[in-house]
Write a protein that holds these residues in place. Sequence first.
Motif, PDB file in Angstrom:
ATOM      1  N   LYS A  23      65.449 -33.149  91.459  1.00  0.00           N
ATOM      2  CA  LYS A  23      64.814 -32.999  92.768  1.00  0.00           C
ATOM      3  C   LYS A  23      65.812 -33.255  93.894  1.00  0.00           C
ATOM      4  CE  LYS A  23      59.994 -33.836  91.588  1.00  0.00           C
ATOM      5  NZ  LYS A  23      59.637 -32.482  92.015  1.00  0.00           N
ATOM      6  N   ALA A  24      66.629 -34.295  93.754  1.00  0.00           N
ATOM      7  CA  ALA A  24      67.612 -34.602  94.781  1.00  0.00           C
ATOM      8  C   ALA A  24      68.657 -33.501  94.897  1.00  0.00           C
ATOM      9  CB  ALA A  24      68.285 -35.941  94.479  1.00  0.00           C
ATOM     10  N   SER A  25      69.042 -32.911  93.749  1.00  0.00           N
ATOM     11  CA  SER A  25      70.069 -31.871  93.735  1.00  0.00           C
ATOM     12  C   SER A  25      69.607 -30.609  94.453  1.00  0.00           C
ATOM     13  CB  SER A  25      70.457 -31.536  92.293  1.00  0.00           C
ATOM     14  OG  SER A  25      71.043 -32.644  91.652  1.00  0.00           O
ATOM     15  N   LYS A  26      68.311 -30.325  94.396  1.00  0.00           N
ATOM     16  CA  LYS A  26      67.797 -29.127  95.052  1.00  0.00           C
ATOM     17  C   LYS A  26      67.894 -29.229  96.567  1.00  0.00           C
ATOM     18  CE  LYS A  26      64.720 -27.869  91.252  1.00  0.00           C
ATOM     19  NZ  LYS A  26      63.333 -27.704  90.764  1.00  0.00           N
ATOM     20  N   LYS A  27      67.944 -30.439  97.108  1.00  0.00           N
ATOM     21  CA  LYS A  27      68.066 -30.631  98.553  1.00  0.00           C
ATOM     22  C   LYS A  27      69.500 -30.924  98.978  1.00  0.00           C
ATOM     23  CE  LYS A  27      63.362 -32.421  99.253  1.00  0.00           C
ATOM     24  NZ  LYS A  27      62.549 -33.564  99.779  1.00  0.00           N
ATOM     25  N   THR A  28      70.175 -31.750  98.206  1.00  0.00           N
ATOM     26  CA  THR A  28      71.510 -32.202  98.585  1.00  0.00           C
ATOM     27  C   THR A  28      72.604 -31.401  97.901  1.00  0.00           C
ATOM     28  OG1 THR A  28      70.579 -34.431  98.815  1.00  0.00           O
ATOM     29  CG2 THR A  28      72.968 -34.252  98.817  1.00  0.00           C
ATOM     30  N   THR A  33      75.031 -34.817  94.999  1.00  0.00           N
ATOM     31  CA  THR A  33      74.178 -35.746  94.266  1.00  0.00           C
ATOM     32  C   THR A  33      74.970 -36.485  93.197  1.00  0.00           C
ATOM     33  OG1 THR A  33      72.213 -34.357  94.611  1.00  0.00           O
ATOM     34  CG2 THR A  33      72.123 -35.956  92.815  1.00  0.00           C
ATOM     35  N   PRO A 208      72.944 -36.783 102.445  1.00  0.00           N
ATOM     36  CA  PRO A 208      71.524 -36.624 102.095  1.00  0.00           C
ATOM     37  C   PRO A 208      70.607 -37.111 103.202  1.00  0.00           C
ATOM     38  CG  PRO A 208      72.443 -38.538 100.981  1.00  0.00           C
ATOM     39  CD  PRO A 208      73.598 -37.846 101.657  1.00  0.00           C
ATOM     40  N   ASP A 209      69.427 -36.509 103.274  1.00  0.00           N
ATOM     41  CA  ASP A 209      68.447 -37.007 104.225  1.00  0.00           C
ATOM     42  C   ASP A 209      67.823 -38.288 103.669  1.00  0.00           C
ATOM     43  OD1 ASP A 209      66.558 -36.233 102.285  1.00  0.00           O
ATOM     44  OD2 ASP A 209      66.199 -34.308 103.255  1.00  0.00           O
ATOM     45  N   ASN A 211      64.823 -39.100 102.472  1.00  0.00           N
ATOM     46  CA  ASN A 211      64.101 -39.018 101.198  1.00  0.00           C
ATOM     47  C   ASN A 211      65.045 -38.804 100.022  1.00  0.00           C
ATOM     48  OD1 ASN A 211      61.604 -39.346 102.449  1.00  0.00           O
ATOM     49  ND2 ASN A 211      61.335 -37.137 102.772  1.00  0.00           N
ATOM     50  N   SER A 212      66.031 -37.931 100.197  1.00  0.00           N
ATOM     51  CA  SER A 212      66.995 -37.673  99.128  1.00  0.00           C
ATOM     52  C   SER A 212      67.847 -38.901  98.845  1.00  0.00           C
ATOM     53  CB  SER A 212      67.894 -36.490  99.497  1.00  0.00           C
ATOM     54  OG  SER A 212      67.141 -35.293  99.605  1.00  0.00           O
TER      55      SER A 212
END
Length: 286
Positions: A23-28, A33, A208-209, A211-212
């Motif tokens: 999940k973190a990788s999809k944003k960051t 990550t 990262p933001d 949440n991330s």
Amino acid sequence: MNGLLFGLLSAFSFGTADFFAGKASKKTGIFSTLFYMQLVGFIFLTAAVTWFGQWHNLNSFADVAAASLWMALDLIGILFLYHGLVSGKSSVVAPIASSFSVFTIILAFAFGERFSTVKLAAIILTLLGIFLTTLVVNGRKKSGSGQKLESGAVWAIVAALFLGTAFFGLRYPHEALGGLVTVWIGRLQATILLPIVYACFKKRLVVPDKNSAYLIVIVGILDALALVCYNLGLGLEDTSIVITATSLFAVVTLLWGVFVGGEKPLWNQWVGISCTFVGISLISLI
């Protein structure tokens, strides 16, 4: 606590870390990550080594070099695994990657460990499960055979090769350095080398933001804890028992993916996942 329980604790930590890492990788992004989770793990383990007073274990260059080598292979395997989690389903990628225990067992056999016929049959069952899991069987054919390689499967297979080799080799530096220091060396070198590697390939680190960042902190701590538990288990039980218990992390990731992520594997993938889990479980119980 015996080695099997340490292996199961390692499995829970790995499985949870992999789900949130996806999940973190999809944003960051997978590169950012991976770097930040290594940094978090390094900070966490530095505090742990200091708390338990184990800095004196760093007294042999040969042992430190061995730990650096095997942890480097582990790092490469994680990179391939996270790429697979981003490009495919965690319920498919995780069971395939969990087969790294098979490669570890094969290496153990090559270096003198002998297995029963039942354990060999369990290994074959696991490999069959991997094959079924990697194929997506379409309900109606459009062209060709109606089958294709599941997205992320190739990355998971390569990750299994690297991780299986690394987890076999980790038993050697652990005997001299201990679980905490061995993993600390890996996190230290990853924190130093990853930015250099990224610069060579012109990969930029993304901040990262909020949440991330929370997810990455969880991933970094759990991933480091999982490796420490695995190493501690090696000091109490045979490698084949600990590694196969640890590889059950796929069960944890699958549960997160299905019940939280809403993923729905196809029928043949359920069969493949079941074969993989049964095979790994049999290896653990023998």
